[in-house]
Scaffold this motif. Structure first.
Motif, PDB file in Angstrom:
ATOM      1  N   LEU A 160     -13.353  29.192  13.397  1.00  0.00           N
ATOM      2  CA  LEU A 160     -14.606  28.326  13.818  1.00  0.00           C
ATOM      3  C   LEU A 160     -14.910  28.314  15.290  1.00  0.00           C
ATOM      4  O   LEU A 160     -14.222  28.698  16.017  1.00  0.00           O
ATOM      5  CB  LEU A 160     -14.223  26.682  13.546  1.00  0.00           C
ATOM      6  N   ILE A 173     -25.699  16.989   5.529  1.00  0.00           N
ATOM      7  CA  ILE A 173     -24.191  16.582   5.461  1.00  0.00           C
ATOM      8  C   ILE A 173     -24.428  15.070   5.391  1.00  0.00           C
ATOM      9  O   ILE A 173     -23.685  14.540   4.409  1.00  0.00           O
ATOM     10  CB  ILE A 173     -23.355  17.028   6.371  1.00  0.00           C
ATOM     11  N   GLU A 185     -19.120  25.271  13.738  1.00  0.00           N
ATOM     12  CA  GLU A 185     -19.846  26.506  12.993  1.00  0.00           C
ATOM     13  C   GLU A 185     -18.882  27.444  12.492  1.00  0.00           C
ATOM     14  O   GLU A 185     -17.674  27.646  13.299  1.00  0.00           O
ATOM     15  CB  GLU A 185     -20.669  27.161  14.188  1.00  0.00           C
ATOM     16  N   LEU A 186     -18.966  27.908  11.255  1.00  0.00           N
ATOM     17  CA  LEU A 186     -18.240  28.927  10.822  1.00  0.00           C
ATOM     18  C   LEU A 186     -18.379  30.265  11.708  1.00  0.00           C
ATOM     19  O   LEU A 186     -19.644  30.822  11.671  1.00  0.00           O
ATOM     20  CB  LEU A 186     -18.319  29.162   9.236  1.00  0.00           C
ATOM     21  N   GLU A 243     -22.996  29.312   9.695  1.00  0.00           N
ATOM     22  CA  GLU A 243     -23.410  27.982   9.111  1.00  0.00           C
ATOM     23  C   GLU A 243     -22.540  26.704   9.798  1.00  0.00           C
ATOM     24  O   GLU A 243     -21.576  26.970  10.450  1.00  0.00           O
ATOM     25  CB  GLU A 243     -22.850  28.199   7.679  1.00  0.00           C
ATOM     26  N   ALA A 301     -20.893  23.759   9.422  1.00  0.00           N
ATOM     27  CA  ALA A 301     -20.026  23.250   8.454  1.00  0.00           C
ATOM     28  C   ALA A 301     -19.791  21.807   8.712  1.00  0.00           C
ATOM     29  O   ALA A 301     -19.405  21.013   7.708  1.00  0.00           O
ATOM     30  CB  ALA A 301     -18.615  23.699   8.533  1.00  0.00           C
ATOM     31  N   GLY A 302     -20.179  21.056   9.931  1.00  0.00           N
ATOM     32  CA  GLY A 302     -19.896  19.534  10.293  1.00  0.00           C
ATOM     33  C   GLY A 302     -19.667  19.531  11.645  1.00  0.00           C
ATOM     34  O   GLY A 302     -20.350  20.162  12.586  1.00  0.00           O
ATOM     35  N   LEU A 332     -16.941  17.063   7.604  1.00  0.00           N
ATOM     36  CA  LEU A 332     -17.507  18.279   7.141  1.00  0.00           C
ATOM     37  C   LEU A 332     -18.275  18.043   5.911  1.00  0.00           C
ATOM     38  O   LEU A 332     -18.066  17.111   5.214  1.00  0.00           O
ATOM     39  CB  LEU A 332     -16.264  19.216   6.835  1.00  0.00           C
ATOM     40  N   TYR A 355     -16.948  22.615   2.326  1.00  0.00           N
ATOM     41  CA  TYR A 355     -16.217  23.096   3.426  1.00  0.00           C
ATOM     42  C   TYR A 355     -14.861  22.277   3.137  1.00  0.00           C
ATOM     43  O   TYR A 355     -13.945  22.510   3.752  1.00  0.00           O
ATOM     44  CB  TYR A 355     -16.673  23.186   4.772  1.00  0.00           C
ATOM     45  N   TRP A 356     -14.713  21.505   2.230  1.00  0.00           N
ATOM     46  CA  TRP A 356     -13.432  20.536   2.221  1.00  0.00           C
ATOM     47  C   TRP A 356     -12.528  21.669   1.430  1.00  0.00           C
ATOM     48  O   TRP A 356     -12.798  22.495   0.696  1.00  0.00           O
ATOM     49  CB  TRP A 356     -13.671  19.656   1.190  1.00  0.00           C
ATOM     50  N   GLN A 359     -10.228  23.544   2.759  1.00  0.00           N
ATOM     51  CA  GLN A 359     -10.299  24.986   3.080  1.00  0.00           C
ATOM     52  C   GLN A 359      -9.468  24.988   4.344  1.00  0.00           C
ATOM     53  O   GLN A 359      -9.128  25.985   4.888  1.00  0.00           O
ATOM     54  CB  GLN A 359     -11.397  25.746   3.259  1.00  0.00           C
ATOM     55  N   TYR A 382     -10.452  23.668   7.347  1.00  0.00           N
ATOM     56  CA  TYR A 382     -11.475  23.724   8.361  1.00  0.00           C
ATOM     57  C   TYR A 382     -11.112  22.332   9.078  1.00  0.00           C
ATOM     58  O   TYR A 382     -11.301  22.265  10.420  1.00  0.00           O
ATOM     59  CB  TYR A 382     -12.942  23.605   7.968  1.00  0.00           C
TER      60      TYR A 382
END
Length: 176
Positions: free
Chosen positions: A9, A25, A68-69, A74, A76-77, A100, A104-105, A107, A109
């Motif tokens: 991230l 989101i 950001e990923l 992207e 993500a939140g 998030l 993206y839940w 995983q 993150y």
């Protein structure tokens, strides 16, 4: 410009082109059920939220990051630090939080982003105690708090909405 890199991230300040992705989101009832009164936010309310976060950066020297990923870029939140004015009984305090999008839940993150924000608070900003606040029935957030090494500090109720809240905390000695 404050940025934090983790293995997957990039935590960074907000940009104008983040608005649409964050609004998407914030429009998801499942994402927002644990935030405030549980209402979704529209585009205008999301813009106001981003503006408040940026103001907190300017005033406090910390704030909520865009998450950001690294692989795809992207949004993500969000995750970061804020003063939990909505819960006066814990003040003075700084809260670590995360939100998030549903894709993206599950995983890791949220834990990765929250850990980076916690480390930033304690090591970079020199804060000595951080809290995390979640609805009492939010097991996913409780799991993240546990992974951060936070311990339950109290159970209380939201002063406006009335739902039960669990407050977790960690101080610098527990973190070290």
């Amino acid at each position: 410009m404050t940025e934090i890199l983790t293995p997957r991230l990039l935590l960074r300040r907000w940009q104008e082109d983040d608005l649409a992705a964050l609004a998407e989101i914030n429009a998801d009832p499942e994402v927002m059920r644990g935030v405030g009164d549980g209402s979704v936010l529209d585009l205008d309310a999301t813009a106001e939220e981003m503006e408040r976060w940026e103001e907190e950066w300017d005033e406090e020297g910390f704030g909520v990051f865009a998450v950001e990923l690294l692989g795809s870029g992207e949004l993500a939140g969000c995750a970061g630090l804020s003063v939990p004015w909505y819960l006066p009984e814990v003040l003075p305090a700084v809260e670590v939080s995360w939100r998030l999008g549903r894709p993206y839940w599950g995983q890791g993150y949220a834990s990765e982003a929250a850990h980076a924000a916690l480390e930033f608070a304690l090591e970079d900003r020199g804060l000595d105690r951080i809290v995390a606040i979640a609805r009492a029935d939010d097991q996913a957030s409780a799991n993240v708090m546990g992974k951060l090494g936070m311990e339950e500090d109290r159970v209380t109720a939201h002063p406006v909405h009335g739902h039960p809240l669990r407050v977790h905390a960690i101080d610098l000695t527990q973190y070290a």
